[in-house]
Design a protein around this motif. Sequence first.
Motif, PDB file in Angstrom:
ATOM      1  N   ALA A 241       0.835  -1.207   0.000  1.00  0.00           N
ATOM      2  CA  ALA A 241       0.000   0.000   0.000  1.00  0.00           C
ATOM      3  C   ALA A 241       0.867   1.254   0.000  1.00  0.00           C
ATOM      4  O   ALA A 241       0.594   2.221  -0.724  1.00  0.00           O
ATOM      5  CB  ALA A 241      -0.929   0.001   1.217  1.00  0.00           C
ATOM      6  N   VAL A 242       1.935   1.238   0.800  1.00  0.00           N
ATOM      7  CA  VAL A 242       2.856   2.373   0.829  1.00  0.00           C
ATOM      8  C   VAL A 242       3.551   2.522  -0.524  1.00  0.00           C
ATOM      9  O   VAL A 242       3.706   3.630  -1.054  1.00  0.00           O
ATOM     10  CB  VAL A 242       3.896   2.200   1.950  1.00  0.00           C
ATOM     11  N   LEU A 243       3.955   1.402  -1.098  1.00  0.00           N
ATOM     12  CA  LEU A 243       4.644   1.436  -2.390  1.00  0.00           C
ATOM     13  C   LEU A 243       3.710   1.879  -3.517  1.00  0.00           C
ATOM     14  O   LEU A 243       4.169   2.501  -4.483  1.00  0.00           O
ATOM     15  CB  LEU A 243       5.243   0.063  -2.693  1.00  0.00           C
ATOM     16  N   ASP A 244       2.429   1.571  -3.402  1.00  0.00           N
ATOM     17  CA  ASP A 244       1.469   2.071  -4.395  1.00  0.00           C
ATOM     18  C   ASP A 244       1.544   3.593  -4.484  1.00  0.00           C
ATOM     19  O   ASP A 244       1.559   4.172  -5.583  1.00  0.00           O
ATOM     20  CB  ASP A 244       0.044   1.662  -4.001  1.00  0.00           C
ATOM     21  N   GLN A 245       1.594   4.239  -3.324  1.00  0.00           N
ATOM     22  CA  GLN A 245       1.651   5.699  -3.288  1.00  0.00           C
ATOM     23  C   GLN A 245       2.960   6.207  -3.889  1.00  0.00           C
ATOM     24  O   GLN A 245       2.974   7.157  -4.679  1.00  0.00           O
ATOM     25  CB  GLN A 245       1.528   6.189  -1.843  1.00  0.00           C
ATOM     26  N   HIS A 246       4.061   5.550  -3.519  1.00  0.00           N
ATOM     27  CA  HIS A 246       5.368   5.994  -4.005  1.00  0.00           C
ATOM     28  C   HIS A 246       5.487   5.826  -5.522  1.00  0.00           C
ATOM     29  O   HIS A 246       5.944   6.738  -6.219  1.00  0.00           O
ATOM     30  CB  HIS A 246       6.485   5.212  -3.314  1.00  0.00           C
ATOM     31  N   ILE A 247       5.065   4.683  -6.026  1.00  0.00           N
ATOM     32  CA  ILE A 247       5.189   4.412  -7.462  1.00  0.00           C
ATOM     33  C   ILE A 247       4.268   5.316  -8.271  1.00  0.00           C
ATOM     34  O   ILE A 247       4.630   5.793  -9.358  1.00  0.00           O
ATOM     35  CB  ILE A 247       4.912   2.928  -7.743  1.00  0.00           C
ATOM     36  N   ALA A 248       3.074   5.590  -7.753  1.00  0.00           N
ATOM     37  CA  ALA A 248       2.158   6.493  -8.460  1.00  0.00           C
ATOM     38  C   ALA A 248       2.754   7.886  -8.599  1.00  0.00           C
ATOM     39  O   ALA A 248       2.589   8.555  -9.626  1.00  0.00           O
ATOM     40  CB  ALA A 248       0.823   6.565  -7.721  1.00  0.00           C
ATOM     41  N   ALA A 249       3.478   8.321  -7.552  1.00  0.00           N
ATOM     42  CA  ALA A 249       4.082   9.652  -7.577  1.00  0.00           C
ATOM     43  C   ALA A 249       5.434   9.666  -8.282  1.00  0.00           C
ATOM     44  O   ALA A 249       5.884  10.719  -8.746  1.00  0.00           O
ATOM     45  CB  ALA A 249       4.244  10.180  -6.146  1.00  0.00           C
ATOM     46  N   ASN A 250       6.083   8.487  -8.372  1.00  0.00           N
ATOM     47  CA  ASN A 250       7.425   8.398  -8.956  1.00  0.00           C
ATOM     48  C   ASN A 250       7.519   7.181  -9.884  1.00  0.00           C
ATOM     49  O   ASN A 250       8.256   6.228  -9.609  1.00  0.00           O
ATOM     50  CB  ASN A 250       8.478   8.272  -7.844  1.00  0.00           C
ATOM     51  N   PRO A 251       6.780   7.196 -11.000  1.00  0.00           N
ATOM     52  CA  PRO A 251       6.709   6.004 -11.858  1.00  0.00           C
ATOM     53  C   PRO A 251       8.019   5.613 -12.525  1.00  0.00           C
ATOM     54  O   PRO A 251       8.169   4.460 -12.953  1.00  0.00           O
ATOM     55  CB  PRO A 251       5.656   6.401 -12.909  1.00  0.00           C
ATOM     56  N   SER A 252       8.978   6.530 -12.604  1.00  0.00           N
ATOM     57  CA  SER A 252      10.253   6.202 -13.248  1.00  0.00           C
ATOM     58  C   SER A 252      11.326   5.776 -12.244  1.00  0.00           C
ATOM     59  O   SER A 252      12.446   5.439 -12.639  1.00  0.00           O
ATOM     60  CB  SER A 252      10.763   7.400 -14.056  1.00  0.00           C
ATOM     61  N   ASP A 253      10.994   5.789 -10.968  1.00  0.00           N
ATOM     62  CA  ASP A 253      11.977   5.435  -9.935  1.00  0.00           C
ATOM     63  C   ASP A 253      12.103   3.917  -9.832  1.00  0.00           C
ATOM     64  O   ASP A 253      11.138   3.227  -9.475  1.00  0.00           O
ATOM     65  CB  ASP A 253      11.529   6.012  -8.586  1.00  0.00           C
ATOM     66  N   PRO A 254      13.292   3.357 -10.111  1.00  0.00           N
ATOM     67  CA  PRO A 254      13.441   1.899 -10.053  1.00  0.00           C
ATOM     68  C   PRO A 254      13.382   1.349  -8.630  1.00  0.00           C
ATOM     69  O   PRO A 254      13.046   0.176  -8.425  1.00  0.00           O
ATOM     70  CB  PRO A 254      14.822   1.659 -10.668  1.00  0.00           C
ATOM     71  N   LEU A 255      13.701   2.178  -7.646  1.00  0.00           N
ATOM     72  CA  LEU A 255      13.776   1.687  -6.275  1.00  0.00           C
ATOM     73  C   LEU A 255      12.440   1.204  -5.745  1.00  0.00           C
ATOM     74  O   LEU A 255      12.359   0.180  -5.054  1.00  0.00           O
ATOM     75  CB  LEU A 255      14.351   2.774  -5.367  1.00  0.00           C
ATOM     76  N   GLY A 256      11.366   1.915  -6.074  1.00  0.00           N
ATOM     77  CA  GLY A 256      10.051   1.489  -5.609  1.00  0.00           C
ATOM     78  C   GLY A 256       9.702   0.100  -6.112  1.00  0.00           C
ATOM     79  O   GLY A 256       9.157  -0.729  -5.370  1.00  0.00           O
ATOM     80  N   PHE A 257      10.032  -0.181  -7.358  1.00  0.00           N
ATOM     81  CA  PHE A 257       9.758  -1.502  -7.928  1.00  0.00           C
ATOM     82  C   PHE A 257      10.656  -2.573  -7.304  1.00  0.00           C
ATOM     83  O   PHE A 257      10.222  -3.706  -7.076  1.00  0.00           O
ATOM     84  CB  PHE A 257       9.947  -1.464  -9.445  1.00  0.00           C
ATOM     85  N   ALA A 258      11.907  -2.213  -7.013  1.00  0.00           N
ATOM     86  CA  ALA A 258      12.818  -3.176  -6.406  1.00  0.00           C
ATOM     87  C   ALA A 258      12.359  -3.562  -5.002  1.00  0.00           C
ATOM     88  O   ALA A 258      12.401  -4.740  -4.616  1.00  0.00           O
ATOM     89  CB  ALA A 258      14.237  -2.600  -6.355  1.00  0.00           C
TER      90      ALA A 258
END
Length: 287
Positions: free
Chosen positions: A50-67
């Motif tokens: 749930a936390v990562l959903d927020q981060h990825i939505a705001a930073n879709p090009s950031d590889p760290l959220g996906f990792a």
Amino acid sequence: MDSSRAAACLLICGTLAAPQAKANPGFAPAPEIDQAFTRLYNFDFSGSHAVLDQHIAANPSDPLGFAVRASAYLFHELDRLGILEGEFFADDKRLIDKKKLKPDPDVRAKFFATVDAAQTRALAVIKSDPDDRNALFALCIASGVVTDYVALIEKKQFGSLSHVKKSTQYAQRLLKLDPQFYDAYLTTGLTEYLIGSLPFFVRWFIRIDHVEGDKDQGIRNLELVAREGRYLKPFAKVLLAMVYLREKRPLDTQRLLVELSGAYPENKLFRKELAKVTAKIGSGGGY
């Protein structure tokens, strides 16, 4: 018992996650990443996502959220399949048993898709800036979690050693940029310890640059992460608890499990393992 295969499998486990600094001016991850790791160590996997959903939505090009999301998928499966229990790593026969486990096919598909998303984004950044620490960190995690999934769930231990080498290389690059990237010592430390645990003839075939196979140095590196790390401090303590048991130091294992249980009270596994170790110490049982 094939101790060389067991040690190699444990080597693979050491790359489950990857380096990040305690405080580095060139690396400033979003607070959601800290929150996601906290939820992960509490084994609140849905909360981490749930936390990562927020981060990825705001930073879709950031590889760290996906990792980090890939790490959450991996930990979920390791917990569900009982792989994180102390007996799994203490019993060499269970560790190297070639009988494959039954991964959740939906989680597996999401896991590898997320790893691919992390690697694709990170490599695009590295192409323009080879020293980008956020991208290197994401690549470390991605290499590590794939290694662990293939080795511990799919039981292809030696086939995944190439990922161990990749994760170690990324960690060494981060340490070259900044020797105070303390979490990077987790990968190099456990690699040192476990390469040092292999028989000489096996070490001859498993070569990793700048790794000497010094068990004592490996333990010192893990202890450094357990003291100074940020994201990987808890994981370093988990790995040290396993190492201490194998080195016949159950009281040190007990101490670390007390710390982990206090820091992550929602994690039932830490309390369960603490109770087991405490009971065995009290009964005078050997390790």
